[in-house]
Structure formats: structure tokens, C-alpha cells
Design a protein around this motif. Structure first.
Motif, PDB file in Angstrom:
ATOM      1  N   UNK A  69       0.863  -1.186   0.000  1.00 59.31           N
ATOM      2  CA  UNK A  69       0.000   0.000   0.000  1.00 59.31           C
ATOM      3  C   UNK A  69       0.898   1.235   0.000  1.00 59.31           C
ATOM      4  N   UNK A  70       0.775   2.121  -1.011  1.00 59.19           N
ATOM      5  CA  UNK A  70       1.664   3.292  -1.060  1.00 59.19           C
ATOM      6  C   UNK A  70       1.439   4.278   0.077  1.00 59.19           C
ATOM      7  N   UNK A  71       0.294   4.187   0.749  1.00 57.59           N
ATOM      8  CA  UNK A  71      -0.006   5.103   1.850  1.00 57.59           C
ATOM      9  C   UNK A  71       0.270   4.492   3.214  1.00 57.59           C
ATOM     10  N   UNK A  72       0.735   3.244   3.238  1.00 59.29           N
ATOM     11  CA  UNK A  72       1.062   2.593   4.507  1.00 59.29           C
ATOM     12  C   UNK A  72       2.526   2.861   4.854  1.00 59.29           C
ATOM     13  N   UNK A  90      13.075   3.207   1.833  1.00 60.15           N
ATOM     14  CA  UNK A  90      11.940   3.919   2.421  1.00 60.15           C
ATOM     15  C   UNK A  90      12.186   5.425   2.348  1.00 60.15           C
ATOM     16  N   UNK A  91      11.080   6.198   2.360  1.00 59.04           N
ATOM     17  CA  UNK A  91      11.215   7.646   2.332  1.00 59.04           C
ATOM     18  C   UNK A  91      11.202   8.201   3.756  1.00 59.04           C
ATOM     19  N   UNK A  92      11.070   9.520   3.878  1.00 57.61           N
ATOM     20  CA  UNK A  92      11.136  10.168   5.191  1.00 57.61           C
ATOM     21  C   UNK A  92      10.021   9.704   6.118  1.00 57.61           C
ATOM     22  N   UNK A  93       8.847   9.440   5.575  1.00 59.09           N
ATOM     23  CA  UNK A  93       7.715   8.996   6.378  1.00 59.09           C
ATOM     24  C   UNK A  93       7.703   7.489   6.612  1.00 59.09           C
ATOM     25  N   UNK A  94       8.697   6.797   6.081  1.00 55.06           N
ATOM     26  CA  UNK A  94       8.741   5.354   6.233  1.00 55.06           C
ATOM     27  C   UNK A  94       7.888   4.609   5.226  1.00 55.06           C
ATOM     28  N   UNK A  95       7.508   5.264   4.128  1.00 54.58           N
ATOM     29  CA  UNK A  95       6.721   4.620   3.071  1.00 54.58           C
ATOM     30  C   UNK A  95       7.666   3.898   2.103  1.00 54.58           C
ATOM     31  N   UNK A  96       7.203   2.809   1.534  1.00 54.92           N
ATOM     32  CA  UNK A  96       8.000   2.029   0.595  1.00 54.92           C
ATOM     33  C   UNK A  96       8.154   2.796  -0.713  1.00 54.92           C
ATOM     34  N   UNK A  97       9.387   3.147  -1.077  1.00 52.15           N
ATOM     35  CA  UNK A  97       9.645   3.947  -2.274  1.00 52.15           C
ATOM     36  C   UNK A  97       9.273   3.168  -3.532  1.00 52.15           C
ATOM     37  N   UNK A  98       9.518   1.872  -3.537  1.00 48.46           N
ATOM     38  CA  UNK A  98       9.181   1.053  -4.710  1.00 48.46           C
ATOM     39  C   UNK A  98       7.675   1.087  -4.978  1.00 48.46           C
ATOM     40  N   UNK A  99       6.884   0.885  -3.951  1.00 48.57           N
ATOM     41  CA  UNK A  99       5.427   0.880  -4.117  1.00 48.57           C
ATOM     42  C   UNK A  99       4.928   2.245  -4.565  1.00 48.57           C
ATOM     43  N   UNK A 100       5.462   3.315  -3.991  1.00 45.38           N
ATOM     44  CA  UNK A 100       5.032   4.661  -4.375  1.00 45.38           C
ATOM     45  C   UNK A 100       5.477   4.993  -5.791  1.00 45.38           C
ATOM     46  N   UNK A 101       6.630   4.502  -6.196  1.00 47.83           N
ATOM     47  CA  UNK A 101       7.083   4.750  -7.563  1.00 47.83           C
ATOM     48  C   UNK A 101       6.174   4.053  -8.572  1.00 47.83           C
ATOM     49  N   UNK A 102       5.781   2.821  -8.266  1.00 44.94           N
ATOM     50  CA  UNK A 102       4.883   2.090  -9.166  1.00 44.94           C
ATOM     51  C   UNK A 102       3.517   2.759  -9.224  1.00 44.94           C
ATOM     52  N   UNK A 103       2.952   3.081  -8.078  1.00 45.15           N
ATOM     53  CA  UNK A 103       1.628   3.704  -8.064  1.00 45.15           C
ATOM     54  C   UNK A 103       1.652   5.136  -8.602  1.00 45.15           C
ATOM     55  N   UNK A 104       2.809   5.788  -8.575  1.00 47.63           N
ATOM     56  CA  UNK A 104       2.898   7.148  -9.104  1.00 47.63           C
ATOM     57  C   UNK A 104       2.687   7.223 -10.597  1.00 47.63           C
ATOM     58  N   UNK A 259       4.837  11.187  -8.791  1.00 52.56           N
ATOM     59  CA  UNK A 259       6.293  11.291  -8.849  1.00 52.56           C
ATOM     60  C   UNK A 259       6.745  12.691  -8.473  1.00 52.56           C
ATOM     61  N   UNK A 260       6.020  13.709  -8.880  1.00 54.55           N
ATOM     62  CA  UNK A 260       6.396  15.073  -8.544  1.00 54.55           C
ATOM     63  C   UNK A 260       6.360  15.324  -7.052  1.00 54.55           C
ATOM     64  N   UNK A 261       5.348  14.789  -6.374  1.00 53.05           N
ATOM     65  CA  UNK A 261       5.262  14.944  -4.919  1.00 53.05           C
ATOM     66  C   UNK A 261       6.424  14.246  -4.233  1.00 53.05           C
ATOM     67  N   UNK A 262       6.741  13.028  -4.673  1.00 49.59           N
ATOM     68  CA  UNK A 262       7.848  12.288  -4.055  1.00 49.59           C
ATOM     69  C   UNK A 262       9.184  12.972  -4.307  1.00 49.59           C
ATOM     70  N   UNK A 263       9.366  13.518  -5.501  1.00 46.41           N
ATOM     71  CA  UNK A 263      10.602  14.247  -5.793  1.00 46.41           C
ATOM     72  C   UNK A 263      10.709  15.485  -4.914  1.00 46.41           C
ATOM     73  N   UNK A 264       9.595  16.173  -4.710  1.00 47.04           N
ATOM     74  CA  UNK A 264       9.602  17.358  -3.840  1.00 47.04           C
ATOM     75  C   UNK A 264       9.955  16.988  -2.407  1.00 47.04           C
ATOM     76  N   UNK A 265       9.396  15.890  -1.914  1.00 48.67           N
ATOM     77  CA  UNK A 265       9.691  15.469  -0.542  1.00 48.67           C
ATOM     78  C   UNK A 265      11.129  14.996  -0.374  1.00 48.67           C
ATOM     79  N   UNK A 266      11.714  14.465  -1.446  1.00 50.20           N
ATOM     80  CA  UNK A 266      13.065  13.914  -1.360  1.00 50.20           C
ATOM     81  C   UNK A 266      14.147  14.955  -1.616  1.00 50.20           C
ATOM     82  N   UNK A 267      13.787  16.118  -2.167  1.00 52.29           N
ATOM     83  CA  UNK A 267      14.796  17.100  -2.563  1.00 52.29           C
ATOM     84  C   UNK A 267      15.650  17.559  -1.387  1.00 52.29           C
TER      85      UNK A 267
END
Length: 307
Positions: A69-72, A90-104, A259-267
Motif C-alpha cells: 500500500x503506497x499510503x502505509x 523507504x522515504x522520510x515517512x517510512x513509506x515504501x519507495x518502490x510501491x510509491x514509484x509504481x503507483x505514481x 512522482x512530482x510529490x515524491x521528488x519534492x519530498x526527497x529534494x
């Protein structure tokens, strides 16, 4: 009269190669069949089509390759690197980057396809009518298009989308269509003006064909190719524009996965956890590249001057 119009239509010769076979009954390939013949032998078209097909499939059914789940999220795993079952970390919130990249991919593909269809439909209709009928309507369209061309895209997005509170993709799609149709309209207008000067259109007009018949049967089929080329290339540009607006905080917004949101959070964490930026940025780059490659291949196939 119908027989005369059919004879006038027979004067139409779409751009294509002469018959290649010796048989007297073999017909010359039309522009579209000749373009398909060229595309099937173009490795750039094959590679880009396979890439886009894969992206579309995972955008529709992301669960095929991502079971999470990209939001888990789990804060205890914040910014951790690759681990078994979580290859992108994982990202800053502990979300799986792979799952969020696929769902993005879903949001980006949806915005790109819907914005392209909207801009192409609106621009081709307005530009085609203005180019075919001319007069004050043509002048008005040209001046309105000039106004939209003068609006900076990013600045316009910051102003227009900053007052929108919706978290869906449709405000972004509407904004891109609003600023994207003038380019399609200008291309369609010029293509229609060129097509309506051909001999078969003049013959049909002399034999009494109405404007609707000439526009739909003679002009539009031979003027649509440049619009398709520009729209295909623009699709990749629109996906990049959505990511840019989301990066600036005025495009797609959480809980939408983009993807834009994740890139912004990771910058801000690029030094501590570069994997957070690498994967969504890489997916965005590959997607934009695939559509631009497809547009270049389609352009080469539909433009006889490039063969």
C-alpha cells in the motif's frame, strides 16, 4: 451529383509511395498504411511502444508488480535503504519507495493522456475551423492564441492552481488543456490551410460539395497527421509539467501518489537518502523519454520529407 463528387474524391492522392508490385490491380499505399509500414521497421518506435505499454499496464494495474500500500508508512523505517522485499528503500515517512514509484505512474499517465486528448481535440477543432473558413473567426483565434502564448506556463500554474483545493488530477488536466490548445490549434490551422488548396478539394468545391463534406471527407484526413505528431510529443511534456507543478506544491497533492510529490519530498534529503529521489526521478525521466521517442518515430513516418 453523388457520382460527380465520387469522381472528385478519386482525384485525392494521399501522400504515399507508388505501387511496389507489378500487378495492375495493386493499389498505392495510403499515407497511414505507408506510415505503419515504416513504423513497424523502426526500432525506436518498437522500443518506445513497449515501454509505454508497460507503463500503461502498471498505471492501470499497479498491484501486478507492487503488492504493498503506497499510503502505509512506518516511521521507524524512515530513510532506510534497500532491504529484502523493499528494493528501493523507504522515504522520510517510512513509506515504501518502490510501491510509491509504481503507483505514481497512474497519476502521471492519467494527467498526460487526458490533457493531451483535451488539448488535441479542442485545438484541432478550433484551428481546423478557423483555417478552413478564414475571415474574422481566423483572426480572432490567432489573437486569442497569441494571448495564451504570452502566459508563462509555470507562473500561470502557480496562479491558477494555487486557488484550487481539489486533490484530484482534473484541475491540473484543465490547466494544461487551457494553455496547451493554442499550439495544437496553430498547427491544425496551418495544416488545414495547406490541405484545402489541393486540387481534389477545389474539384469537389467546383462540383458543388458542401463545406461539411469537404472538411470531413477531404481536408481533415489529410491535415490530421501534423496534429498527431505534435500531440504525441506534447504528451511527454505534459507529464513533465505535472511533475514540475507538483514539485512546486500547486499540482497534485497528497494523498494522491505522484512522482512530482515524491521528488519534492526527497529534494531536501538528497544527501542523506539519495534513493528517495533517484527512483521517482528515474521513472519520470524514462516515461517522458518514451513518449518523446514515440513522437519522433511518428513524425519520421508521417512526414515524407524525412524519409
Amino acid at each position: 451529383m453523388d457520382l460527380a463528387l465520387d469522381e472528385a474524391e478519386s482525384l485525392e492522392r494521399p501522400l504515399g509511395d507508388a505501387p511496389t508490385g507489378p500487378g495492375p490491380q495493386e493499389k498505392a499505399r495510403s499515407l497511414w498504411s505507408d506510415a505503419w509500414h515504416q513504423l513497424r521497421r523502426n526500432p525506436v518506435f518498437i522500443i518506445s511502444s513497449l515501454m509505454i505499454l508497460f507503463l500503461v499496464v502498471i498505471a492501470i494495474w499497479p498491484q501486478l508488480i507492487a503488492s504493498g500500500d503506497p499510503l502505509q508508512c512506518d516511521l521507524s523505517k524512515s530513510q532506510q535503504g534497500s532491504s529484502p522485499g523493499h528494493p528501493f528503500g523507504y522515504d522520510t515517512q517510512g513509506c515504501d519507495v518502490y510501491t510509491r514509484t509504481v503507483y505514481g505512474a497512474r497519476a502521471s499517465i492519467t494527467v498526460g493522456v487526458c490533457a493531451t486528448l483535451g488539448a488535441a481535440l479542442l485545438g484541432s477543432v478550433l484551428g481546423g475551423l478557423a483555417g478552413f473558413f478564414g475571415g474574422w473567426g481566423d483572426s480572432l483565434l490567432s489573437r486569442v492564441a497569441d494571448i495564451f502564448f504570452g502566459i508563462p506556463v509555470v507562473l500561470g500554474g502557480l496562479v491558477f492552481l494555487s486557488v484550487v483545493t481539489s486533490t484530484t488530477v482534473w484541475p491540473v488536466v484543465g490547466f494544461i488543456v487551457l494553455l496547451g490548445w493554442p499550439q495544437i490549434a496553430r498547427i491544425g490551422r496551418g495544416s488545414v490551410i495547406t490541405a484545402k488548396q489541393n486540387d481534389y478539394v477545389q474539384a469537389a468545391r467546383a462540383l458543388g460539395a458542401g463545406n461539411g463534406r469537404m472538411l470531413l471527407r477531404h481536408v481533415a484526413p489529410n491535415a490530421i497527421a501534423p496534429v498527431i505528431v505534435v500531440a504525441t510529443i506534447a504528451l511527454g511534456t505534459y507529464i513533465a509539467l505535472e511533475a514540475t507543478l507538483s514539485f512546486l506544491g500547486v499540482g497534485l497533492r497528497p494523498p494522491t501518489v505522484s512522482w512530482g510529490i515524491d521528488i519534492s519530498n526527497a529534494a531536501s534529503q538528497i544527501r542523506n537518502a539519495p534513493h528517495m529521489l533517484l527512483w521517482p526521478a528515474g521513472a519520470l525521466s524514462v516515461t517522458v523519454l518514451a513518449f518523446i521517442m514515440l513522437g519522433d518515430a511518428v513524425r519520421d513516418a508521417l512526414d515524407p520529407k524525412l524519409r
